[in-house]
Design a protein around this motif. Structure first.
Motif, PDB file in Angstrom:
ATOM      1  N   SER A 108      83.156  82.023 113.878  1.00  0.00           N
ATOM      2  CA  SER A 108      83.385  82.806 115.158  1.00  0.00           C
ATOM      3  C   SER A 108      82.033  83.562 115.470  1.00  0.00           C
ATOM      4  O   SER A 108      81.444  83.627 116.452  1.00  0.00           O
ATOM      5  N   LEU A 109      81.387  84.235 114.422  1.00  0.00           N
ATOM      6  CA  LEU A 109      80.494  85.144 114.622  1.00  0.00           C
ATOM      7  C   LEU A 109      79.057  83.982 114.706  1.00  0.00           C
ATOM      8  O   LEU A 109      78.160  84.504 115.723  1.00  0.00           O
ATOM      9  N   ALA A 110      78.931  83.169 114.212  1.00  0.00           N
ATOM     10  CA  ALA A 110      78.047  82.132 114.575  1.00  0.00           C
ATOM     11  C   ALA A 110      77.864  81.600 116.022  1.00  0.00           C
ATOM     12  O   ALA A 110      76.687  81.490 116.444  1.00  0.00           O
ATOM     13  N   LEU A 111      79.076  81.227 116.351  1.00  0.00           N
ATOM     14  CA  LEU A 111      79.183  80.699 117.828  1.00  0.00           C
ATOM     15  C   LEU A 111      78.744  82.015 118.821  1.00  0.00           C
ATOM     16  O   LEU A 111      77.934  81.560 119.628  1.00  0.00           O
ATOM     17  N   ALA A 112      78.956  83.127 118.487  1.00  0.00           N
ATOM     18  CA  ALA A 112      78.580  84.136 119.362  1.00  0.00           C
ATOM     19  C   ALA A 112      77.055  84.536 119.262  1.00  0.00           C
ATOM     20  O   ALA A 112      76.485  84.817 120.191  1.00  0.00           O
ATOM     21  N   LEU A 113      76.517  84.323 118.002  1.00  0.00           N
ATOM     22  CA  LEU A 113      75.009  84.568 117.813  1.00  0.00           C
ATOM     23  C   LEU A 113      74.220  83.711 118.277  1.00  0.00           C
ATOM     24  O   LEU A 113      72.998  83.668 118.418  1.00  0.00           O
ATOM     25  N   VAL A 114      74.722  82.322 118.826  1.00  0.00           N
ATOM     26  CA  VAL A 114      73.797  81.102 119.291  1.00  0.00           C
ATOM     27  C   VAL A 114      73.366  81.783 120.570  1.00  0.00           C
ATOM     28  O   VAL A 114      72.115  81.272 120.805  1.00  0.00           O
ATOM     29  N   GLY A 115      73.803  82.813 121.115  1.00  0.00           N
ATOM     30  CA  GLY A 115      73.206  83.019 122.486  1.00  0.00           C
ATOM     31  C   GLY A 115      72.332  84.291 122.190  1.00  0.00           C
ATOM     32  O   GLY A 115      71.656  84.762 123.094  1.00  0.00           O
ATOM     33  N   ARG A 116      72.085  84.638 120.994  1.00  0.00           N
ATOM     34  CA  ARG A 116      71.321  85.920 120.589  1.00  0.00           C
ATOM     35  C   ARG A 116      71.490  87.196 121.422  1.00  0.00           C
ATOM     36  O   ARG A 116      70.594  87.680 121.904  1.00  0.00           O
ATOM     37  N   PRO A 117      72.629  87.712 121.217  1.00  0.00           N
ATOM     38  CA  PRO A 117      73.018  88.885 121.913  1.00  0.00           C
ATOM     39  C   PRO A 117      72.536  89.861 121.397  1.00  0.00           C
ATOM     40  O   PRO A 117      72.104  90.075 120.277  1.00  0.00           O
ATOM     41  N   ARG A 118      72.268  91.126 122.329  1.00  0.00           N
ATOM     42  CA  ARG A 118      71.755  92.211 121.887  1.00  0.00           C
ATOM     43  C   ARG A 118      72.683  93.213 121.407  1.00  0.00           C
ATOM     44  O   ARG A 118      72.799  94.172 120.550  1.00  0.00           O
ATOM     45  N   LEU A 119      74.058  92.937 121.922  1.00  0.00           N
ATOM     46  CA  LEU A 119      75.244  93.624 121.562  1.00  0.00           C
ATOM     47  C   LEU A 119      76.456  92.606 121.204  1.00  0.00           C
ATOM     48  O   LEU A 119      76.696  91.744 121.908  1.00  0.00           O
ATOM     49  N   LEU A 120      76.956  92.859 119.924  1.00  0.00           N
ATOM     50  CA  LEU A 120      78.042  91.943 119.583  1.00  0.00           C
ATOM     51  C   LEU A 120      79.176  92.737 119.403  1.00  0.00           C
ATOM     52  O   LEU A 120      79.470  93.705 118.613  1.00  0.00           O
ATOM     53  N   GLY A 121      80.520  92.335 119.789  1.00  0.00           N
ATOM     54  CA  GLY A 121      81.620  92.815 119.601  1.00  0.00           C
ATOM     55  C   GLY A 121      82.400  91.940 118.669  1.00  0.00           C
ATOM     56  O   GLY A 121      82.645  90.694 119.064  1.00  0.00           O
ATOM     57  N   VAL A 122      83.132  92.556 117.766  1.00  0.00           N
ATOM     58  CA  VAL A 122      83.967  91.696 116.909  1.00  0.00           C
ATOM     59  C   VAL A 122      85.481  92.522 116.925  1.00  0.00           C
ATOM     60  O   VAL A 122      85.409  93.511 116.565  1.00  0.00           O
ATOM     61  N   ASP A 123      86.500  91.661 116.944  1.00  0.00           N
ATOM     62  CA  ASP A 123      87.682  92.138 116.993  1.00  0.00           C
ATOM     63  C   ASP A 123      88.399  91.849 115.627  1.00  0.00           C
ATOM     64  O   ASP A 123      88.145  90.908 115.100  1.00  0.00           O
ATOM     65  N   ASP A 124      89.398  92.630 115.304  1.00  0.00           N
ATOM     66  CA  ASP A 124      90.320  92.379 113.944  1.00  0.00           C
ATOM     67  C   ASP A 124      89.496  92.071 112.677  1.00  0.00           C
ATOM     68  O   ASP A 124      89.438  90.941 112.194  1.00  0.00           O
ATOM     69  N   THR A 125      88.393  93.045 112.640  1.00  0.00           N
ATOM     70  CA  THR A 125      87.467  92.559 111.584  1.00  0.00           C
ATOM     71  C   THR A 125      88.140  92.453 110.151  1.00  0.00           C
ATOM     72  O   THR A 125      87.629  91.570 109.498  1.00  0.00           O
ATOM     73  N   ASP A 126      88.962  93.473 109.869  1.00  0.00           N
ATOM     74  CA  ASP A 126      89.746  93.410 108.558  1.00  0.00           C
ATOM     75  C   ASP A 126      91.102  92.867 108.500  1.00  0.00           C
ATOM     76  O   ASP A 126      91.835  93.414 107.543  1.00  0.00           O
ATOM     77  N   LEU A 127      91.658  92.381 109.586  1.00  0.00           N
ATOM     78  CA  LEU A 127      92.989  91.812 109.753  1.00  0.00           C
ATOM     79  C   LEU A 127      93.206  90.830 108.615  1.00  0.00           C
ATOM     80  O   LEU A 127      92.606  89.696 108.460  1.00  0.00           O
ATOM     81  N   LYS A 128      94.038  91.124 107.772  1.00  0.00           N
ATOM     82  CA  LYS A 128      94.756  90.323 106.662  1.00  0.00           C
ATOM     83  C   LYS A 128      93.504  89.567 105.653  1.00  0.00           C
ATOM     84  O   LYS A 128      93.554  88.586 105.195  1.00  0.00           O
ATOM     85  N   LEU A 129      92.827  90.513 105.251  1.00  0.00           N
ATOM     86  CA  LEU A 129      91.687  90.333 104.200  1.00  0.00           C
ATOM     87  C   LEU A 129      91.971  90.939 103.156  1.00  0.00           C
ATOM     88  O   LEU A 129      92.410  92.359 103.158  1.00  0.00           O
ATOM     89  N   SER A 130      91.573  90.526 101.883  1.00  0.00           N
ATOM     90  CA  SER A 130      91.593  91.495 100.821  1.00  0.00           C
ATOM     91  C   SER A 130      90.440  92.495 100.757  1.00  0.00           C
ATOM     92  O   SER A 130      89.625  92.424 101.564  1.00  0.00           O
ATOM     93  N   GLU A 131      90.594  93.382  99.806  1.00  0.00           N
ATOM     94  CA  GLU A 131      89.618  94.342  99.632  1.00  0.00           C
ATOM     95  C   GLU A 131      88.092  93.741  99.567  1.00  0.00           C
ATOM     96  O   GLU A 131      87.175  94.214 100.018  1.00  0.00           O
ATOM     97  N   ALA A 132      87.873  92.670  98.516  1.00  0.00           N
ATOM     98  CA  ALA A 132      86.838  92.168  98.417  1.00  0.00           C
ATOM     99  C   ALA A 132      86.282  91.448  99.770  1.00  0.00           C
ATOM    100  O   ALA A 132      85.018  91.429  99.989  1.00  0.00           O
ATOM    101  N   GLU A 133      87.158  90.690 100.507  1.00  0.00           N
ATOM    102  CA  GLU A 133      86.810  89.991 101.667  1.00  0.00           C
ATOM    103  C   GLU A 133      86.552  91.027 102.779  1.00  0.00           C
ATOM    104  O   GLU A 133      85.478  90.842 103.571  1.00  0.00           O
ATOM    105  N   ARG A 134      87.058  92.251 102.816  1.00  0.00           N
ATOM    106  CA  ARG A 134      86.526  93.071 103.765  1.00  0.00           C
ATOM    107  C   ARG A 134      85.230  93.806 103.368  1.00  0.00           C
ATOM    108  O   ARG A 134      84.276  94.012 104.319  1.00  0.00           O
TER     109      ARG A 134
END
Length: 353
Positions: free
Chosen positions: A181-207
């Motif tokens: 999902s991040l890669a798809l957003a970065l294809v447009g080379r944005p200057r501002l990137l918004g990411v939702d639910d960054t740490d949802l259902k992730l382990s401590e290592a994955e966070r």
């Protein structure tokens, strides 16, 4: 041999990241304030963490800062652009990733199909007319360059996937789906990137891995706004809760804390105390007042179909007329009984004769 596209060197906008700020920023919905009195300032290339519990307006604040939702009060700035007046311009320099209901991945499509589709959309809607008229070979090379740069920035290696770029989205791990999902957003080379639910259902290592990835994007120049339940160290924290655990103001929602559905229901129960179906069934139903008024001993002989007030003259006259009618009917029945008795005596005498 074709030279690689010069525009694929970095997955960010031509001018790098942008500064983001807000003052008295708020949004009101049908049920009250979603968030209110948000104020902060972040330099270009900052990592901004929108922290708060689920349902406190985190995603709405993210969408408002990226020009996707219109605020109700205050203003925000994204670079030289001002919200809400220049929402369309903010959308052109920003992108969203991992936002439920907005950037959902199709589980039936493969990784390669998602990437190629995004590159085609980027060329169709964000490219210039001159770029569309270039030879197909150049356009394909530029699209591949954008995809490779975006995958590199997102840390997603197609070769490491089970079936390469033919891997279906349903077969990806949570972190891999986030990276896609991040890669798809970065294809447009944005200057501002918004990411939702960054740490949802992730382990401590994955966070920790995810936050390290977002920090690498900011180091490359992109300003990142990420929604989370717990902000990492070093990030600029913007809280959507009124108070933190220590009781001090967090700078966001200091005047009116957004209510969740459970809090709204609790406040209603305190005021009106609605009964549940079980309580209502357990309590006997209240007897109507009209039934009590009808039990008047002075109107026992009245017609039960009469619905007038017993204190009125109409009810009294109806009761007298009804009583007279009953008296006449009783006398008639007595006379009929005498006639029947005489007839029976005559028949008996006839039989004896």
């Amino acid at each position: 041999m074709d030279e690689p596209p010069t525009t694929a060197a970095a997955p960010i906008g031509e001018g790098g990241g942008v500064a983001v700020g807000a003052e008295g920023f708020g949004m009101e919905g049908p049920r009250g304030w979603v968030f209110r009195e948000v104020g902060f300032h972040a330099e270009p290339g900052s990592l901004i963490a929108i922290e708060g519990p689920s349902g406190s307006g985190r995603t709405c604040l993210l969408l408002a800062l990226t020009g996707r939702m219109k605020p109700s009060e205050g203003h925000a700035t994204v670079g030289a652009l001002r919200l809400p007046k220049q929402m369309a311009a903010v959308r052109r320099i920003s992108a969203l990733a991992h936002v439920p209901g907005v950037t959902d991945l199709d589980p039936a499509l493969t990784v390669g199909e998602h990437l190629r589709e995004r590159a085609l959309l980027q060329r169709r809607f964000d490219g210039s007319l001159r770029g569309l008229l270039r030879p197909r070979r150049e356009r394909v090379a530029e699209a591949e360059g954008r995809i490779d740069a975006a995958l590199g920035a997102a840390g997603l290696d197609r070769a490491s996937l089970p079936k390469g770029e033919r891997t279906a989205v349903r077969d990806l791990e949570r972190v891999e789906a986030l990276r896609l999902s991040l890669a798809l957003a970065l294809v447009g080379r944005p200057r501002l990137l918004g990411v939702d639910d960054t740490d949802l259902k992730l382990s401590e290592a994955e966070r920790a891995e995810t936050w390290a990835l977002l920090r690498s994007l900011t180091e490359a120049g992109t300003t990142v706004v990420a929604v989370c339940s717990e902000a990492p160290e070093g990030a600029l924290v913007v809280s959507t809760a009124k108070k933190n655990e220590t009781g001090t103001d967090t700078g966001a929602g200091t005047e009116a804390e957004p209510r969740t559905g459970a809090e709204t229901r609790a406040g209603t129960e305190d005021e009106t105390e609605p009964r549940t179906g079980t309580e209502a069934a357990a309590e006997p139903a209240a007897e109507p007042e009209t039934r009590t008024e009808a039990a008047d001993p002075d109107t026992e002989g009245a017609d039960p179909d009469t619905g007038a007030d017993p204190d009125t003259d109409t009810r009294a006259e109806s009761a007298v007329d009804t009583g007279a009618e009953l008296h006449t009917k009783t006398a008639s029945q007595a006379d009929r009984g005498d006639d029947d008795k005489e007839m029976g005596d005559a028949i008996a005498e006839t039989r004896l004769a």
